[in-house]
Design a protein around this motif. Sequence first.
Motif, mmCIF file in Angstrom:
data_model
loop_
_atom_site.group_PDB
_atom_site.id
_atom_site.type_symbol
_atom_site.label_atom_id
_atom_site.label_comp_id
_atom_site.label_asym_id
_atom_site.label_seq_id
_atom_site.Cartn_x
_atom_site.Cartn_y
_atom_site.Cartn_z
ATOM 1 N N PHE A 81 0.858 -1.180 0.000
ATOM 2 C CA PHE A 81 0.000 0.000 0.000
ATOM 3 C C PHE A 81 0.892 1.227 0.000
ATOM 4 O O PHE A 81 1.807 1.334 0.815
ATOM 5 N N VAL A 82 0.629 2.145 -0.929
ATOM 6 C CA VAL A 82 1.505 3.286 -1.160
ATOM 7 C C VAL A 82 0.696 4.577 -1.130
ATOM 8 O O VAL A 82 -0.357 4.671 -1.770
ATOM 9 N N LEU A 83 1.192 5.570 -0.416
ATOM 10 C CA LEU A 83 0.603 6.908 -0.433
ATOM 11 C C LEU A 83 1.046 7.588 -1.719
ATOM 12 O O LEU A 83 2.244 7.743 -1.975
ATOM 13 N N GLU A 84 0.081 7.944 -2.562
ATOM 14 C CA GLU A 84 0.372 8.619 -3.828
ATOM 15 C C GLU A 84 0.128 10.113 -3.656
ATOM 16 O O GLU A 84 -0.942 10.521 -3.223
ATOM 17 N N ARG A 85 1.140 10.905 -4.016
ATOM 18 C CA ARG A 85 1.026 12.363 -3.927
ATOM 19 C C ARG A 85 1.078 12.919 -5.341
ATOM 20 O O ARG A 85 2.127 12.933 -5.972
ATOM 21 N N ARG A 86 -0.062 13.369 -5.850
ATOM 22 C CA ARG A 86 -0.137 13.779 -7.247
ATOM 23 C C ARG A 86 0.351 15.199 -7.503
ATOM 24 O O ARG A 86 0.469 15.611 -8.657
ATOM 25 N N SER A 87 0.579 15.966 -6.448
ATOM 26 C CA SER A 87 1.097 17.325 -6.628
ATOM 27 C C SER A 87 1.933 17.684 -5.409
ATOM 28 O O SER A 87 2.031 16.916 -4.456
ATOM 29 N N PHE A 88 2.519 18.866 -5.430
ATOM 30 C CA PHE A 88 3.373 19.288 -4.329
ATOM 31 C C PHE A 88 2.593 19.919 -3.181
ATOM 32 O O PHE A 88 3.160 20.291 -2.178
ATOM 33 N N LYS A 89 1.288 20.059 -3.341
ATOM 34 C CA LYS A 89 0.482 20.639 -2.269
ATOM 35 C C LYS A 89 -0.427 19.567 -1.678
ATOM 36 O O LYS A 89 -0.792 18.593 -2.350
ATOM 37 N N LEU A 90 -0.800 19.752 -0.432
ATOM 38 C CA LEU A 90 -1.696 18.808 0.209
ATOM 39 C C LEU A 90 -3.085 18.903 -0.413
ATOM 40 O O LEU A 90 -3.536 19.974 -0.794
ATOM 41 N N GLY A 91 -3.765 17.764 -0.506
ATOM 42 C CA GLY A 91 -5.129 17.737 -0.992
ATOM 43 C C GLY A 91 -5.304 16.986 -2.291
ATOM 44 O O GLY A 91 -6.390 16.969 -2.859
ATOM 45 N N ASP A 92 -4.267 16.334 -2.782
ATOM 46 C CA ASP A 92 -4.363 15.603 -4.042
ATOM 47 C C ASP A 92 -3.727 14.217 -3.888
ATOM 48 O O ASP A 92 -2.919 13.799 -4.696
ATOM 49 N N GLU A 93 -4.079 13.526 -2.820
ATOM 50 C CA GLU A 93 -3.461 12.234 -2.512
ATOM 51 C C GLU A 93 -4.437 11.086 -2.761
ATOM 52 O O GLU A 93 -5.637 11.275 -2.846
ATOM 53 N N ASP A 94 -3.864 9.898 -2.824
ATOM 54 C CA ASP A 94 -4.646 8.669 -2.910
ATOM 55 C C ASP A 94 -3.827 7.568 -2.246
ATOM 56 O O ASP A 94 -2.638 7.744 -1.962
ATOM 57 N N ILE A 95 -4.454 6.445 -2.004
ATOM 58 C CA ILE A 95 -3.765 5.251 -1.531
ATOM 59 C C ILE A 95 -3.830 4.235 -2.664
ATOM 60 O O ILE A 95 -4.910 3.951 -3.190
ATOM 61 N N VAL A 96 -2.664 3.716 -3.068
ATOM 62 C CA VAL A 96 -2.579 2.755 -4.158
ATOM 63 C C VAL A 96 -2.237 1.385 -3.570
ATOM 64 O O VAL A 96 -1.294 1.258 -2.799
ATOM 65 N N LYS A 97 -3.019 0.385 -3.957
ATOM 66 C CA LYS A 97 -2.746 -0.996 -3.575
ATOM 67 C C LYS A 97 -2.050 -1.665 -4.752
ATOM 68 O O LYS A 97 -2.575 -1.685 -5.865
ATOM 69 N N VAL A 98 -0.843 -2.197 -4.504
ATOM 70 C CA VAL A 98 -0.062 -2.870 -5.540
ATOM 71 C C VAL A 98 -0.071 -4.366 -5.246
ATOM 72 O O VAL A 98 0.384 -4.796 -4.188
ATOM 73 N N ASN A 99 -0.585 -5.149 -6.183
ATOM 74 C CA ASN A 99 -0.503 -6.601 -6.087
ATOM 75 C C ASN A 99 0.913 -6.968 -6.525
ATOM 76 O O ASN A 99 1.276 -6.786 -7.684
ATOM 77 N N LEU A 100 1.725 -7.467 -5.615
ATOM 78 C CA LEU A 100 3.133 -7.731 -5.920
ATOM 79 C C LEU A 100 3.344 -8.960 -6.805
ATOM 80 O O LEU A 100 4.427 -9.134 -7.352
ATOM 81 N N ASN A 101 2.321 -9.785 -6.968
ATOM 82 C CA ASN A 101 2.438 -10.934 -7.866
ATOM 83 C C ASN A 101 2.187 -10.539 -9.318
ATOM 84 O O ASN A 101 2.813 -11.062 -10.232
ATOM 85 N N THR A 102 1.242 -9.605 -9.538
ATOM 86 C CA THR A 102 0.860 -9.225 -10.900
ATOM 87 C C THR A 102 1.272 -7.802 -11.266
ATOM 88 O O THR A 102 1.192 -7.417 -12.420
ATOM 89 N N HIS A 103 1.660 -6.998 -10.265
ATOM 90 C CA HIS A 103 1.980 -5.574 -10.400
ATOM 91 C C HIS A 103 0.767 -4.739 -10.787
ATOM 92 O O HIS A 103 0.908 -3.604 -11.214
ATOM 93 N N GLU A 104 -0.430 -5.289 -10.629
ATOM 94 C CA GLU A 104 -1.661 -4.523 -10.855
ATOM 95 C C GLU A 104 -1.811 -3.495 -9.741
ATOM 96 O O GLU A 104 -1.555 -3.785 -8.572
ATOM 97 N N THR A 105 -2.204 -2.279 -10.111
ATOM 98 C CA THR A 105 -2.425 -1.223 -9.125
ATOM 99 C C THR A 105 -3.895 -0.817 -9.124
ATOM 100 O O THR A 105 -4.512 -0.716 -10.184
ATOM 101 N N THR A 106 -4.433 -0.614 -7.927
ATOM 102 C CA THR A 106 -5.787 -0.095 -7.792
ATOM 103 C C THR A 106 -5.761 1.018 -6.751
ATOM 104 O O THR A 106 -5.083 0.908 -5.738
ATOM 105 N N ARG A 107 -6.503 2.076 -7.033
ATOM 106 C CA ARG A 107 -6.566 3.218 -6.135
ATOM 107 C C ARG A 107 -7.821 3.127 -5.272
ATOM 108 O O ARG A 107 -8.869 2.732 -5.763
#
Length: 168
Positions: free
Chosen positions: A83-109
């Motif tokens: 699980f990865v904190l995604e920061r889409r810009s340099f300011k707060l308020g544009d984040e998401d949490i990305v789940k990475v399946n390490l077997n397939t490398h599929e990502t879902t937000r």
Amino acid sequence: SFTGEGWRTYYSLASFSKNQIHLETHPIPLQYQIEEFAGSPERLFFNEVGDRSIVEINTKGAQLLPLLISAPGKMTLIGDSLFVLERRSFKLGDEDIVKVNLNTHETTRVFNGGRAGIVSILPLNQGELLATTELLGQRVLFIDTRLNRLEEVIPVKGTYPRSYRDWE
């Protein structure tokens, strides 16, 4: 450390045996810009902000995972998922949490849209839940890691939460 070739990042593994602490320090390849880490000594993950990905270091060496995560931040390993904190810009308020399946490398937000300043993540209940703090929203969000969805929101008005610790 800064060298003539650029910034050099290291990671260290500490172990305790026979009343002694043993420390092994290893360099990370120069091409990677590392800020955060997750995992275990056998399978380490480091964020790579410049390439918008994650570097995995294991017994086979270092490899850049085939992912696209904008400015990956804090991470936590839960089973076969990172699980990865995604920061889409340099300011707060544009984040998401990305789940990475390490077997397939599929990502879902989890959110598929901006949040109110997510700054930290913490696995709870043996990894069944992921707690995240929203600094600007002044609340704590709880994510079901199996279903990858928001389960609960608890307001903490007047606190501007940044991080927390599981005191189990």
